[in-house]
Design an enzyme around this catalytic site. Structure first.
Site, PDB file in Angstrom:
ATOM      1  N   GLY A  64       0.855  -1.354  -0.012  1.00  0.00           N
ATOM      2  CA  GLY A  64       0.068  -0.023   0.066  1.00  0.00           C
ATOM      3  C   GLY A  64       0.723   1.299   0.161  1.00  0.00           C
ATOM      4  O   GLY A  64       2.129   1.135   0.034  1.00  0.00           O
ATOM      5  N   GLY A  77       0.984   7.889   4.124  1.00  0.00           N
ATOM      6  CA  GLY A  77       1.243   9.290   4.055  1.00  0.00           C
ATOM      7  C   GLY A  77       2.542   9.495   3.844  1.00  0.00           C
ATOM      8  O   GLY A  77       2.917  10.538   3.283  1.00  0.00           O
ATOM      9  N   PHE A  78       3.446   8.651   4.369  1.00  0.00           N
ATOM     10  CA  PHE A  78       4.963   9.037   4.191  1.00  0.00           C
ATOM     11  C   PHE A  78       5.682   8.162   3.105  1.00  0.00           C
ATOM     12  O   PHE A  78       7.039   8.178   3.073  1.00  0.00           O
ATOM     13  CB  PHE A  78       5.567   8.850   5.581  1.00  0.00           C
ATOM     14  CG  PHE A  78       4.820   9.418   6.700  1.00  0.00           C
ATOM     15  CD1 PHE A  78       5.378  10.984   6.897  1.00  0.00           C
ATOM     16  CD2 PHE A  78       3.796   8.711   7.435  1.00  0.00           C
ATOM     17  CE1 PHE A  78       4.636  11.598   7.742  1.00  0.00           C
ATOM     18  CE2 PHE A  78       3.207   9.879   8.369  1.00  0.00           C
ATOM     19  CZ  PHE A  78       3.562  11.024   8.539  1.00  0.00           C
ATOM     20  N   ASP A 102      -2.130  10.657  12.204  1.00  0.00           N
ATOM     21  CA  ASP A 102      -2.949  10.093  11.301  1.00  0.00           C
ATOM     22  C   ASP A 102      -3.686   8.849  11.567  1.00  0.00           C
ATOM     23  O   ASP A 102      -3.358   7.924  10.887  1.00  0.00           O
ATOM     24  CB  ASP A 102      -1.873   9.976  10.195  1.00  0.00           C
ATOM     25  CG  ASP A 102      -2.560   9.760   8.723  1.00  0.00           C
ATOM     26  OD1 ASP A 102      -3.696  10.043   8.794  1.00  0.00           O
ATOM     27  OD2 ASP A 102      -1.934   9.345   7.699  1.00  0.00           O
TER      28      ASP A 102
END
Ligand SMILES: *[C@@H]1O[C@H](CO)[C@@H](O)[C@H](O)[C@H]1NC(C)=O
Ligand SMILES: *[C@@H]1O[C@H](CO)[C@@H](O)[C@H](O)[C@H]1NC(C)=O
Ligand SMILES: *[C@@H]1O[C@H](CO)[C@@H](O)[C@H](O)[C@H]1NC(C)=O
Ligand SMILES: *[C@@H]1O[C@H](CO)[C@@H](O)[C@H](O)[C@H]1NC(C)=O
Ligand SMILES: *[C@@H]1O[C@H](CO)[C@@H](O)[C@H](O)[C@H]1NC(C)=O
Ligand SMILES: *[C@@H]1O[C@H](CO)[C@@H](O)[C@H](O)[C@H]1NC(C)=O
Ligand SMILES: *[C@@H]1O[C@H](CO)[C@@H](O)[C@H](O)[C@H]1NC(C)=O
Ligand SMILES: *[C@@H]1O[C@H](CO)[C@@H](O)[C@H](O)[C@H]1NC(C)=O
Ligand SMILES: *[C@@H]1O[C@H](CO)[C@@H](O)[C@H](O)[C@H]1NC(C)=O
Ligand SMILES: *[C@@H]1O[C@H](CO)[C@@H](O)[C@H](O)[C@H]1NC(C)=O
Ligand SMILES: *[C@@H]1O[C@H](CO)[C@@H](O)[C@H](O)[C@H]1NC(C)=O
Ligand SMILES: *[C@@H]1O[C@H](CO)[C@@H](O)[C@H](O)[C@H]1NC(C)=O
Length: 783
Positions: free
Chosen positions: A500, A503-504, A618
């Protein structure tokens, strides 16, 4: 049947005899008659404003304690008596006629086809439309009053410009409270192509107030309109090929914004059951809101005794300190920029960004590229990223004066202002004066050999430091992996191994030579972190160990590449079960409740028990991983720390996070805290109970999002309706209700109202009950 209706009419003094919200070509409306929108919120009829005796045809909010007019047809041509009649002709032209048959006002609309069953209708939004009566729900109207806004903005109105017809829609104040004719003030959204979106209140052509710029969510500097049930509101700027407009969608149409005859912008909310306007924002709020009060390069700050100062690096034209300067241009550049070596940028946090009139916007440029672009052009004075939404890219470059800059204590953004090398040096030397003085005097006495000696000492010292950090590493059991090893394990980062994209950066599955399965997070290259800093952070994060946190095994740094290696979680993330129709039933209630508890424990550890106090920033279903026994483990914790730049404690320019989970204060103001995690936890809780995503959930009956919907069910005492259908009846009512209660407590709009972590976690009735009582009070819940 007829009798009661007539009686009712008589009782109501024949003012609201019409039972419908429409009239057609066979009917007309005379003075004294009204039509009322289907939701009884708006009414159309004749009225006299304030102390005036003149009659106007208008739309007002029904049943508010003082009459609030939203729109006036004949604002410039009043009727002087009660003789007005409104009719619709069979060509779709709506006209207002006085006693003598003279046309006072007309919609000036026309349909070509004659066989249409034309009607005029007052919609629930307060929009008066002429439409084909045979087709309901057709948004393409023959004419609509929303195309002709006056002093009042209502939700769903569009303010902006149609590039094809060239027509612009904007607000114009009334002349006075007694006179709806166009006054001196207008409110316009800037619609020039290529200009960044902001809005101005102008008196004639002079700007008196600037609202914005648009920050991707709302016009910055505006309070957010959120109500308890709708924590995040939608204000949208839409730019198409053919039109550009700003529209605010309110879930319940109870907000209005007006430009007052005195030139103020007032936004208020209609409170029920006794409809009453509650002001939520009046601008200008203070001295600094007045446009450009400190002149170019000036910075207005209401927290200091003298409001106006020059931005750092700019200086006053006169050195006369007694001259109390306000609005004149008194700040100037000390010397022209020459793009010389050492020129740089000074960061100002919590600012209202300067007027974007003389700025250029490049939508696909990152902040780093933005800096380079500004640096390379000597006439570029400042840059910023105006967009606060997640992953927001976009670069504003200012050429020329920086006008209307102020400090926003809450809604501010980061502004980077160009500084000459000498100024930059000054600034640094102020901070580092002591250090510099020492090293300078040492340098002065040292000989060449002395220098070499110092170098050696420094090298030794550095080695020791490194040794020290590897000691720490050993104690935290972090391994260093080589890039080749990771590359082999992940089949050269093959797409097949990709688990996947977080965010980072992307995450890959890998298998080490000895057979152990790992997950590799390849960090995107934007952290701006040095290698030593990175190692230190990894060591810190590795110290966070808890059964509900994903275990960090090690890291890999090579060249530009930075990677984190975690234990592999075979059952992937919570969202792959929760939001998947075919797999959600694998999570029965006991599993879900167990997961809720696990997440809470992990969060409690991050927030309170660990030595570091980590705010996750997050938290979401996608970041909750499940091990082989379906035990939840929070992942990606501590990454926000690594990506943090040196800036004010709790103010970030890069809102990391995920829509649907970010708390209002974080989304709008960039303020994050433990309480923003609590908000996300609340959302997650309600998602686990309902099996529905908060983001994208819109209830068909009332357009609520998941939070609003839950709150509504709760108020109606139907909380159990929220529960995921696939759970059937196999759950503990008490546990479900408690989870919903806690979820609702956590998603409260006001940060102060949200419980602290331990109280969320506590499962003993008493503490929950304490928060309960608190909740009743703060939300005016009375049962
Ligand atoms: C409209 O109202 C006027 C006066 O009230 C009346 O004379 C006329 O017949 C009405 N017209 C229609 C079409 O109802
Ligand atoms: C609408 O009616 C007014 C008054 O009769 C007239 O002046 C105007 O031209 C009409 N508009 C159209 C498009 O027919
Ligand atoms: C619209 O409805 C009316 C009756 O309400 C009917 O007479 C007319 O033919 C319809 N027009 C069209 C275009 O369907
Ligand atoms: C709405 O009306 C327009 C023309 O008046 C027509 O082109 C369009 O197909 C209609 N849409 C619907 C959904 O009926
Ligand atoms: C919407 O407005 C109605 C009054 O017309 C009110 O009863 C209801 O609570 C409001 N809903 C929300 C979500 O605010
Ligand atoms: C109108 O407002 C009054 C209070 O101002 C309230 O008592 C009454 O119930 C309202 N009526 C309707 C129909 O909303
Ligand atoms: C600027 O300030 C002076 C007094 O300080 C005032 O007289 C003048 O009207 C102001 N001008 C503007 C444009 O606000
Ligand atoms: C940014 O957009 C411009 C034109 O819209 C395009 O030429 C350029 O390649 C884009 N840059 C990036 C990095 O996407
Ligand atoms: C700097 O930017 C301005 C405004 O965009 C442009 O007119 C000028 O040509 C640029 N100068 C250089 C050297 O690129
Ligand atoms: C802000 O950023 C978001 C996410 O990158 C993007 O979708 C949006 O269009 C941007 N808005 C503006 C006004 O640039
Ligand atoms: C090495 O680490 C210890 C504790 O971890 C610390 O007290 C000490 O100051 C460090 N030494 C150096 C040279 O940084
Ligand atoms: C979770 O993973 C384990 C080990 O891979 C597997 O045996 C189990 O069936 C999985 N559980 C679910 C619900 O998929």
């Amino acid at each position: 049947m007829l009798l009661p209706y007539t009686t009712l009419c008589l009782l109501m003094l024949v003012t609201t005899c019409r039972s419908s919200d429409t009239i057609d070509v066979h009917q007309n409306i005379s003075d004294g008659e009204t039509i009322v929108s289907g939701n009884a919120r708006f009414e159309l009829g004749f009225f006299s404003p304030g102390n005036s005796k003149n009659r106007y045809l208008g739309i007002w909010f029904k049943n508010t304690s003082s009459q609030t007019v939203a729109w006036v047809a004949n604002r410039e041509t009043p009727l002087i008596d009660n003789s007005g009649v409104v009719k619709l002709d069979n060509q779709g032209n709506l006209t207002l006629i006085d006693g003598s048959g003279k046309v006072i006002w007309s919609s000036n609309s026309l349909v070509s086809s004659r066989n249409i069953n034309l009607v005029v209708q007052l919609l629930d939004t307060g929009n008066l439309v002429i439409r084909n009566g045979n087709i309901s729900n057709n948004e393409s109207f023959i004419w609509q009053s929303f195309d002709y806004p006056e002093d009042t903005y209502l939700p769903r109105m569009k303010m902006g410009k149609n590039f094809i017809t060239g027509r612009e829609t904007y607000l114009t104040s009334w002349r006075s409270v007694d006179d709806p004719s166009p006054g001196e003030y207008t409110l316009r959204v800037s619609t020039e192509k290529g200009k960044y979106t902001q809005a101005y209140v102008k008196r004639g052509s002079a700007i008196v107030l600037r609202i914005g710029p648009y920050n991707g969510i709302t016009f910055s500097g505006q309070a957010n309109y959120a109500s308890d049930a709708n924590p995040i509101s939608d204000s949208n700027v839409i730019v198409h090929q053919n039109e550009m407009y700003s529209a605010y969608i309110s879930k319940n149409n109870t907000i209005r914004a007006i430009v007052t005859p005195g030139g103020k912008l007032e936004i208020s909310l209609l409170k029920f059951p006794n409809p009453e306007w509650i002001p939520i924002l009046t601008m200008p709020r203070d001295y600094c809101d007045n446009y450009g009060v400190c002149g170019p390069y000036g910075n207005c700050n209401t927290a200091t005794s003298r409001y106006c100062r020059c931005l750092t690096g700019f200086e006053r034209k006169t050195l006369d300190e007694t001259n109390s300067y306000t609005n004149t241009s008194v700040c100037k550049q000390s010397m022209p920029f020459d793009c010389g070596l050492g020129e740089g940028f000074q960061k100002f946090s919590s600012m209202k960004l300067p007027d974007t009139e003389n700025a250029v916007f490049i939508s696909n440029m990152s902040l780093l590229d933005c800096e380079v672009a500004c640096k390379n052009n000597c006439s570029c004075n400042a840059y910023a990223n105006p967009n606060i939404t997640i992953g927001g890219v976009g670069c504003l470059l200012w050429y020329g004066g920086l006008i209307d800059v102020r400090v926003y204590p809450q809604n501010g953004q980061d502004l980077y202002v160009r500084l000459a090398a000498s100024k930059l040096l000054d600034l640094h030397s102020k901070k580092k004066r002591v250090v510099m003085e020492v090293s300078l005097s040492i340098a002065a006495v040292l000989t060449f050999s002395g220098l070499i000696l110092t170098f050696h000492t420094w090298r030794k010292w550095k080695k020791r430091l490194e040794a020290n950090s590897s000691n720490q590493m050993a104690s935290a059991e972090v391994s260093v992996f080589s890039l080749s090893k990771i590359s082999r394990a992940t089949n050269d980062f093959s797409v097949d191994n990709k688990l996947g994209e977080g965010g980072f950066g992307p995450v890959y599955k890998g298998q080490l030579d000895e057979g152990r399965e790992i997950a590799v997070k390849r960090l995107s290259k934007t952290s701006g972190q040095g290698i030593d800093e990175f190692k230190n952070e990894v060591i810190c994060i590795a110290k966070l160990q808890h059964r509900n946190l994903v275990k960090l095994l090690g890291y890999c740094v090579q060249g530009e590449e930075k990677m984190l290696i975690y234990e592999y979680m075979p059952n992937k993330s919570l969202d792959s079960f929760l939001f998947d129709e075919s797999r959600k039933s694998l999570l029965d209630w006991p599993k879900r409740f167990h997961i809720i508890h696990g997440i809470a424990r992990g969060l409690l550890y991050l927030h309170q028990d660990s030595r570091l106090k980590v705010v996750h920033r997050d938290l979401k279903a996608g970041n909750i991983l499940l091990d082989h026994q379906m035990r939840p483990k929070i992942s990606d914790f501590g990454l926000a720390r690594m990506f943090k730049e040196d800036e004010n404690e709790a103010n970030t320019k890069r809102v990391v996070g995920t829509l649907g989970y970010i708390s209002p204060e974080y989304a709008v103001n960039g303020l994050y805290s433990v309480k923003s995690d609590i908000f996300s936890f609340g959302v997650l809780l309600l998602e686990i109970v309902s099996g529905k995503k908060n983001r994208g959930f819109i209830h068909e009956d009332h357009n609520d999002n998941l939070l609003g919907h839950t709150w509504r069910l709760y108020k109606e005492d139907k909380s159990l309706d929220l529960i995921d259908e696939c759970l059937h009846a196999s759950y503990s009512t008490c546990e479900v209700l408690r989870s919903i209660h806690v979820g609702l407590l956590c998603v409260q709009h006001r940060v102060e109202d949200r419980p602290d972590t331990p109280i969320v976690v506590a499962s003993d009735g008493s503490r929950i009950f304490y928060q309960w009582v608190h909740c009743f009070r703060c939300l005016n819940f009375n049962r």
